[in-house]
Motif scaffolding. Structure first.
Motif, PDB file in Angstrom:
ATOM      1  N   LEU A  89      37.388  33.345  30.005  1.00 35.81           N
ATOM      2  CA  LEU A  89      36.654  33.655  31.326  1.00 35.81           C
ATOM      3  C   LEU A  89      36.038  33.983  31.896  1.00 35.81           C
ATOM      4  O   LEU A  89      34.971  33.778  32.261  1.00 35.81           O
ATOM      5  N   LEU A  90      36.261  35.719  31.678  1.00 33.20           N
ATOM      6  CA  LEU A  90      35.677  36.582  31.851  1.00 33.20           C
ATOM      7  C   LEU A  90      34.564  36.637  31.009  1.00 33.20           C
ATOM      8  O   LEU A  90      33.462  37.415  31.784  1.00 33.20           O
ATOM      9  N   GLU A  91      34.559  36.616  29.801  1.00 28.71           N
ATOM     10  CA  GLU A  91      33.919  36.894  29.109  1.00 28.71           C
ATOM     11  C   GLU A  91      32.136  35.701  29.386  1.00 28.71           C
ATOM     12  O   GLU A  91      31.122  36.606  29.696  1.00 28.71           O
ATOM     13  N   ARG A  92      32.688  34.676  29.738  1.00 24.15           N
ATOM     14  CA  ARG A  92      32.028  33.520  30.094  1.00 24.15           C
ATOM     15  C   ARG A  92      30.576  33.980  31.768  1.00 24.15           C
ATOM     16  O   ARG A  92      30.223  34.255  32.157  1.00 24.15           O
ATOM     17  N   VAL A  93      31.867  34.310  32.489  1.00 22.26           N
ATOM     18  CA  VAL A  93      31.328  34.809  33.758  1.00 22.26           C
ATOM     19  C   VAL A  93      30.552  35.640  33.760  1.00 22.26           C
ATOM     20  O   VAL A  93      28.957  35.575  34.410  1.00 22.26           O
ATOM     21  N   ARG A  94      30.766  36.719  32.899  1.00 20.27           N
ATOM     22  CA  ARG A  94      30.304  38.090  33.344  1.00 20.27           C
ATOM     23  C   ARG A  94      28.399  37.641  32.641  1.00 20.27           C
ATOM     24  O   ARG A  94      28.428  38.157  33.507  1.00 20.27           O
ATOM     25  N   ALA A  95      28.564  36.597  31.634  1.00 19.62           N
ATOM     26  CA  ALA A  95      27.319  36.578  30.962  1.00 19.62           C
ATOM     27  C   ALA A  95      26.255  35.473  32.478  1.00 19.62           C
ATOM     28  O   ALA A  95      25.142  35.073  32.100  1.00 19.62           O
ATOM     29  N   LEU A  96      26.707  35.046  33.254  1.00 19.31           N
ATOM     30  CA  LEU A  96      26.029  34.594  34.171  1.00 19.31           C
ATOM     31  C   LEU A  96      25.501  35.643  34.559  1.00 19.31           C
ATOM     32  O   LEU A  96      25.384  36.648  35.170  1.00 19.31           O
ATOM     33  N   PRO A  97      23.616  34.968  34.993  1.00 16.03           N
ATOM     34  CA  PRO A  97      22.883  35.387  35.476  1.00 16.03           C
ATOM     35  C   PRO A  97      23.457  36.098  36.811  1.00 16.03           C
ATOM     36  O   PRO A  97      24.101  35.363  37.774  1.00 16.03           O
ATOM     37  N   GLU A  98      23.126  37.316  37.145  1.00 13.77           N
ATOM     38  CA  GLU A  98      23.040  37.987  38.848  1.00 13.77           C
ATOM     39  C   GLU A  98      24.861  37.834  39.027  1.00 13.77           C
ATOM     40  O   GLU A  98      25.329  38.320  39.992  1.00 13.77           O
ATOM     41  N   VAL A  99      24.867  38.339  37.970  1.00 16.58           N
ATOM     42  CA  VAL A  99      26.697  38.087  38.200  1.00 16.58           C
ATOM     43  C   VAL A  99      27.266  39.636  37.038  1.00 16.58           C
ATOM     44  O   VAL A  99      26.805  40.496  36.760  1.00 16.58           O
ATOM     45  N   ARG A 100      27.086  40.873  38.124  1.00 16.77           N
ATOM     46  CA  ARG A 100      27.329  42.341  37.682  1.00 16.77           C
ATOM     47  C   ARG A 100      28.023  42.847  36.789  1.00 16.77           C
ATOM     48  O   ARG A 100      28.378  43.547  35.997  1.00 16.77           O
ATOM     49  N   ALA A 101      28.692  42.590  37.728  1.00 19.34           N
ATOM     50  CA  ALA A 101      30.633  42.738  36.657  1.00 19.34           C
ATOM     51  C   ALA A 101      31.816  41.754  37.600  1.00 19.34           C
ATOM     52  O   ALA A 101      31.515  41.252  38.344  1.00 19.34           O
ATOM     53  N   ALA A 102      32.167  41.567  36.566  1.00 26.71           N
ATOM     54  CA  ALA A 102      34.154  40.703  37.073  1.00 26.71           C
ATOM     55  C   ALA A 102      35.115  41.244  36.268  1.00 26.71           C
ATOM     56  O   ALA A 102      35.005  42.523  34.980  1.00 26.71           O
ATOM     57  N   THR A 103      36.466  40.775  36.641  1.00 27.63           N
ATOM     58  CA  THR A 103      37.550  41.501  36.628  1.00 27.63           C
ATOM     59  C   THR A 103      38.925  40.280  36.350  1.00 27.63           C
ATOM     60  O   THR A 103      38.528  39.451  37.512  1.00 27.63           O
ATOM     61  N   PHE A 104      40.102  41.045  36.717  1.00 22.55           N
ATOM     62  CA  PHE A 104      41.116  40.106  36.771  1.00 22.55           C
ATOM     63  C   PHE A 104      41.867  40.849  37.305  1.00 22.55           C
ATOM     64  O   PHE A 104      42.131  42.111  36.776  1.00 22.55           O
ATOM     65  N   SER A 105      43.089  40.040  38.715  1.00 23.61           N
ATOM     66  CA  SER A 105      44.435  40.638  38.990  1.00 23.61           C
ATOM     67  C   SER A 105      44.616  39.721  39.620  1.00 23.61           C
ATOM     68  O   SER A 105      44.170  38.804  39.562  1.00 23.61           O
ATOM     69  N   ASN A 106      46.222  39.597  39.022  1.00 24.84           N
ATOM     70  CA  ASN A 106      47.313  38.449  39.667  1.00 24.84           C
ATOM     71  C   ASN A 106      47.363  38.920  40.871  1.00 24.84           C
ATOM     72  O   ASN A 106      47.721  38.103  42.515  1.00 24.84           O
ATOM     73  N   CYS A 107      46.822  39.872  42.289  1.00 20.85           N
ATOM     74  CA  CYS A 107      46.362  39.357  43.532  1.00 20.85           C
ATOM     75  C   CYS A 107      45.317  40.678  44.159  1.00 20.85           C
ATOM     76  O   CYS A 107      45.072  41.341  42.941  1.00 20.85           O
ATOM     77  N   VAL A 108      44.862  40.026  45.235  1.00 26.74           N
ATOM     78  CA  VAL A 108      43.729  41.012  45.522  1.00 26.74           C
ATOM     79  C   VAL A 108      43.981  41.812  47.129  1.00 26.74           C
ATOM     80  O   VAL A 108      44.307  41.041  47.368  1.00 26.74           O
ATOM     81  N   PRO A 109      42.991  42.539  47.444  1.00 25.37           N
ATOM     82  CA  PRO A 109      43.602  43.240  49.238  1.00 25.37           C
ATOM     83  C   PRO A 109      43.490  41.740  50.059  1.00 25.37           C
ATOM     84  O   PRO A 109      42.542  41.064  49.368  1.00 25.37           O
ATOM     85  N   PHE A 110      44.284  41.599  50.942  1.00 28.04           N
ATOM     86  CA  PHE A 110      44.263  40.346  51.661  1.00 28.04           C
ATOM     87  C   PHE A 110      44.396  39.545  51.130  1.00 28.04           C
ATOM     88  O   PHE A 110      44.486  38.644  52.507  1.00 28.04           O
ATOM     89  N   ALA A 111      45.094  39.352  50.211  1.00 26.84           N
ATOM     90  CA  ALA A 111      45.230  37.592  49.818  1.00 26.84           C
ATOM     91  C   ALA A 111      46.415  37.200  50.258  1.00 26.84           C
ATOM     92  O   ALA A 111      47.227  38.084  50.646  1.00 26.84           O
ATOM     93  N   VAL A 112      46.773  36.022  50.448  1.00 32.38           N
ATOM     94  CA  VAL A 112      48.515  35.723  50.307  1.00 32.38           C
ATOM     95  C   VAL A 112      49.002  34.942  49.517  1.00 32.38           C
ATOM     96  O   VAL A 112      48.042  34.558  48.836  1.00 32.38           O
ATOM     97  N   GLY A 113      49.847  34.718  49.344  1.00 35.50           N
ATOM     98  CA  GLY A 113      51.191  34.166  48.214  1.00 35.50           C
ATOM     99  C   GLY A 113      51.280  34.931  46.723  1.00 35.50           C
ATOM    100  O   GLY A 113      51.876  33.768  45.745  1.00 35.50           O
TER     101      GLY A 113
END
Length: 901
Positions: free
Chosen positions: A580-604
């Protein structure tokens, strides 16, 4: 002549009978004014008063009964007289207000704003703090929690930290307790609903089979869960639907019972539908599933994830429940000792009502209610000033009625009746404003539902204008006439009759001028207090938005996924997210992508906290050993632009089979290796032992902007794959095309997998401060309203003063006073009132702003810059409000002013 006749009446009838007679005569006079006009009524009452006085004297001399009643229509007695008198007062008041539409409109609108704002805030107070929870006998519901050892940490107030239960501990507690009629576990869970046109992400609760009976809630359709499902893992996959989901997804199909739906790829049989309005205890769930659906290894493990709610037995008190839970907590700790040996655990029970809103939200709502009350008080003061000013034009009428014997009590009643009508109309207008406010609150709750707890969402979703709120509004409408009209009424009843009847321009006005000035000073003081509070919150918002977050949120999109456990094993999870990350990075105008189990200020997703052990040994018992654990892909720090302070971050070589490594935050390094180089040290977390620290990165605020970043440890998803988490992508251009492209990618990989919690990182940051923004917006609105009313009050007093003193100003200018002198006099009066109000406001604000301390961030409640700015604002407002009256006074023609007098 009228005074002489009155004295003759008192001598002839006695004081008491004379007052009764004059009161009846006053009733008839009011009727004559309505039917024949004021001129004819005045002529008639003079004649009747003299006649009655002469008859009274003759009767006294002849020792005969009281004189005949005045000619005219008969005057009823008893209750009929009282009712007719009240109706007469109301008709007269309505007719008087109709003749002054501008005054009536301004008064009604001002009172409507004050009553409406107070009523709207009270509806929120009622829903969030006062109204009982929507469960059966909610006062008997309690939440039971474990208490962590003090060595792990404490709350800011020194109390022990509360902890959820493991299932084994809960079973022991349930079997040993004797103070509760029933107990149940519950915790929040998310599910992927498949089988329709589009997969959907649902919020749910995993509950014990006694959950609904404990809360006293019965399904609208079907049944709850069978008792055996609570203790037999895998006994059956049943589900209960919320009313909203039943209507929205299944069209309120009455044949829904027995149908099979798929949650996370697992079939569940629908056994019930809950009633409308039931939102559970954890985040307004749309489905409920029994504890039997939880994996058996979780039920048998020491995993703490189960909340416990209980219903107190009749005849037992909260104190008895607390004592028994403390004893049982010690017993549970003996049976299931802490493997880390960090100290003894305990347990406690608190009323469920205490968890409906957070302490910060409770403080915010109460402060807003006080602010709304100040707006109402300012509105009343403003209208009182208008009523007092208007009474000047009625001084001849009031003096005439007093002169012919009308009692001051009757006159005050008449004036209060007019104010009552204004208050009633203002109350109706206020209810309309309150409905707008309630709509705003409901929208606020919907927009920030992910940032609220379950009970908090229940409270906010129940805000509406109910009977209690209407009774509160009626109480305000009843009290408002006293606040508005009592002072003007008593002031009007103390006229100088001779000057008023002669028509002197200054009849009774010095007293009124001082009274109106005092009212304006009170308005300025109230507005100053609110404006200072608003300024402090604005400063707080400015500090919050300027806070260093530890990452750069600009142009970042976050999308959340969760892979069903039954369909994806560990290798499949890692392969899915890597592809999924590989395909998202290949999208035009997507400069970078990564994965995390949580992001700042997310709930749950911040349920990953662990006890850290360092260098192969446990931490000292006196130290706080809890750290946040984040599972990230190697590009995470680069995409979020988190600075690397020492060592290195993850690479593709850090994968399963290679030595375990970890990256720590600066706060972790300072806490566990102060003054040392943390790179190369070893640490252990529950489930991830023997890891080597390979790098130190900057601190990131994950939970709360107002608090310092807590220690965090990062683990590579290549070494510990996750089945749920976020794709983070830095994008350029519009958001919608990127979402559509990502949705197509995901659909091509797994058509049953929904995307959810789709937000920009800027949106998450904004949501993290929504409570402060909410308080700032409303208090600023209230402060602006009171500031405007204060400006109107200053203008009204000065305009009235210029009109009243036109003759004096004309004399001064005729004797040689320049326009500049006149101008300075009017402006000086405005500054004097503003200065007096500011002085009182400073004293009030110094006291009131202490209540705001809980809402402020890096801002003192006595911030001199804020106080200075508000003083400048009020001086500017006073000068602006005095401009037109001063300009008019300086342009008076002395000849015209003297001729008019």
């Amino acid at each position: 002549m009228n005074r002489l006749a009155g004295k003759l009446l008192r001598w002839g009838l006695g004081e008491l009978d004379a007052r009764v007679f004059l009161s009846e005569l006053d009733e008839l006079y009011a009727h004559k004014v309505e039917t024949d006009g004021k001129v004819a009524a005045n002529r008639w009452i003079r004649t009747e008063t003299v006649r009655a006085g002469l008859r009274a004297v003759a009767a006294r001399l002849r020792r005969t009964p009281r004189p005949a009643r005045p000619t005219g229509r008969s005057i009823p007695r008893g209750r009929t007289l009282v009712m007719q008198s009240v109706l007469q007062d109301m008709r007269y008041a309505a007719r008087t207000l109709r003749r002054r539409p501008v005054f009536a409109a301004m008064s009604i609108l001002t009172l409507g704003l004050g009553i409406g704002s107070t009523t709207a805030i009270f509806s929120a107070v009622n829903s969030t703090l006062l109204r009982p929870l929507p469960f059966e006998e909610p006062a008997r519901l309690m939440r039971v929690s474990l208490l962590l050892p003090r060595s792990v940490g404490t709350n800011p107030d020194g109390t022990r930290l509360q902890m959820v239960w493991s299932y084994r501990k809960y079973q022991l507690l349930r079997e040993s307790q004797s103070v509760f009629d029933g107990m149940s576990t519950y915790f929040r869970q998310q599910y992927n609903l498949t089988g329709g046109d589009q997969p959907e992400r649902l919020s749910g609760e995993v509950v014990g089979t006694s959950y609904f009976p404990v809360l006293g809630i019965h399904p609208e359709l079907g049944r709850g869960f069978m008792p055996e499902g609570d203790v037999t893992p895998g006994a059956g996959h049943e589900v209960v639907l919320s009313h909203g989901l039943w209507v929205r997804r299944f069209g309120a199909d009455p044949e829904i019972l027995g149908r099979t739906i798929h949650l996370d790829g697992t079939p569940h049989t629908v056994v019930g539908v809950m009633p409308s309005g039931f939102n559970g205890l954890r985040g307004a769930p749309e489905v409920w599933v029994p504890t039997s659906t939880v994996r058996s290894q979780v039920l048998r493990s020491h995993s703490h994830q189960f909340h416990v709610v209980a219903r107190l037995k009749s005849g037992f008190t909260y104190e008895q429940a607390v004592v028994e839970m403390r004893l049982l907590g010690e017993h549970v700790d003996e049976v299931f000792p802490d493997p880390q040996a960090s100290g003894s655990w305990s347990a406690t029970a608190r009323p469920l009502d205490e968890y409906r809103v957070t302490k910060t939200m409770r403080t915010s709502v109460l402060i807003l209610f006080c602010a709304a009350g100040l707006v109402l008080l300012t509105a009343c003061v403003n209208v009182a000033g208008l009523v007092l000013g208007r009474s000047v034009t009625r001084r001849r009428e009031i003096a005439t009625r007093l002169a012919v014997g009308s009692s001051r009590q009757r006159l005050v009643r008449q004036l209060l009746t007019e104010n009552l009508i204004l208050s009633i109309l203002g109350g109706v207008t206020g209810v309309a404003f309150a409905l707008v406010g309630v709509t705003y609150f409901n929208g606020l709750g919907a927009a920030n539902r992910f940032n609220m707890s379950g009970l908090e969402r229940t409270a906010f979703s129940s805000i509406h204008i109910d009977v209690t709120t209407l009774l509160f509004c009626m109480a305000i409408v009843t009290v408002t006439p006293l606040l508005v009209g009592l002072l003007p009424a008593f002031s009007s009843s103390r006229l100088s009759l001779v000057d008023a009847i002669k028509g002197g321009a200054s009849a009774g006005t010095p007293h009124r001028a001082k009274t109106r000035a005092a009212l304006v000073i009170a308005q300025v003081a109230i507005a100053f207090t609110l404006l200072v509070g608003s300024g402090l919150l604005i400063r707080t918002m400015s500090r919050l938005t300027a806070t260093e977050l530890g990452f750069q949120p600009a142009t970042m999109l976050t999308v959340r996924f969760e892979l069903p456990r039954s369909l994806y094993d560990r290798p499949a999870r890692q392969a899915f997210f890597a592809q999924l990350l590989e395909r998202v990075r290949a999208l035009p105008e997507v400069r970078a992508a990564t994965f995390s189990n949580c992001v700042p200020f997310a709930v749950g997703c911040r349920n990953t906290a662990a006890v850290l052990s360092r260098d192969g040994r446990d931490t000292e018992p006196s130290e706080d050993r809890i750290v946040g654990v984040n599972f990230v892909s190697p590009e995470y720090f680069d995409v979020l632009r988190v600075p690397v302070l020492a060592g290195r971050v993850f690479t593709t070589l850090d994968r399963q089979g290679s030595p375990r490594v970890a990256v720590i935050s600066r706060a972790t390094a300072r806490q566990f290796w102060p003054g040392e180089d943390a790179v190369g040290k070893s640490l252990s977390l529950r489930g991830f032992d023997g890891a080597t620290v390979i790098g130190v990165v900057g601190d990131v605020r994950y939970d709360n902007i107002e608090e310092l970043p807590r220690p965090n440890v990062y683990i590579s998803t290549s070494q510990s794959p996750r089945r749920e988490g976020f794709i983070l992508a830095r994008i350029s251009g519009e958001l919608a095309p990127h979402l559509s492209a990502i949705r197509e990618i995901v659909h091509g990989m797994d058509s049953s997998l929904p995307m959810f919690d789709i937000r920009t990182m800027h949106g998450r940051v904004d949501d993290a401060i929504w409570r402060t923004r909410f308080s700032t917006l409303l208090i600023s609105l209230f402060a602006s309203m009171t500031l405007l009313l204060s400006a109107i009050g200053i203008y009204g007093v000065l305009a009235y003063s210029v009109e009243r003193k036109a003759r004096d100003i004309g004399v001064m200018m005729a004797l040689g006073a320049t326009r500049t002198v006149v101008l300075k006099g009017v402006v000086g009066r405005a500054l004097l009132m503003a200065t007096a109000g500011i002085a009182l406001g400073i004293i009030a604000a110094m006291t009131a702003t202490r209540l705001l301390a809980a809402l402020l961030y890096e801002t003192s409640s006595h911030d001199p810059l804020t106080f200075g700015a508000v003083v400048f604002v009020f001086i500017t407002v006073a000068l602006s409000a005095s401009y037109f009256p001063a300009r008019r006074a300086s342009r008076l023609n002395p000849v015209d002013a003297l001729q008019a007098e």
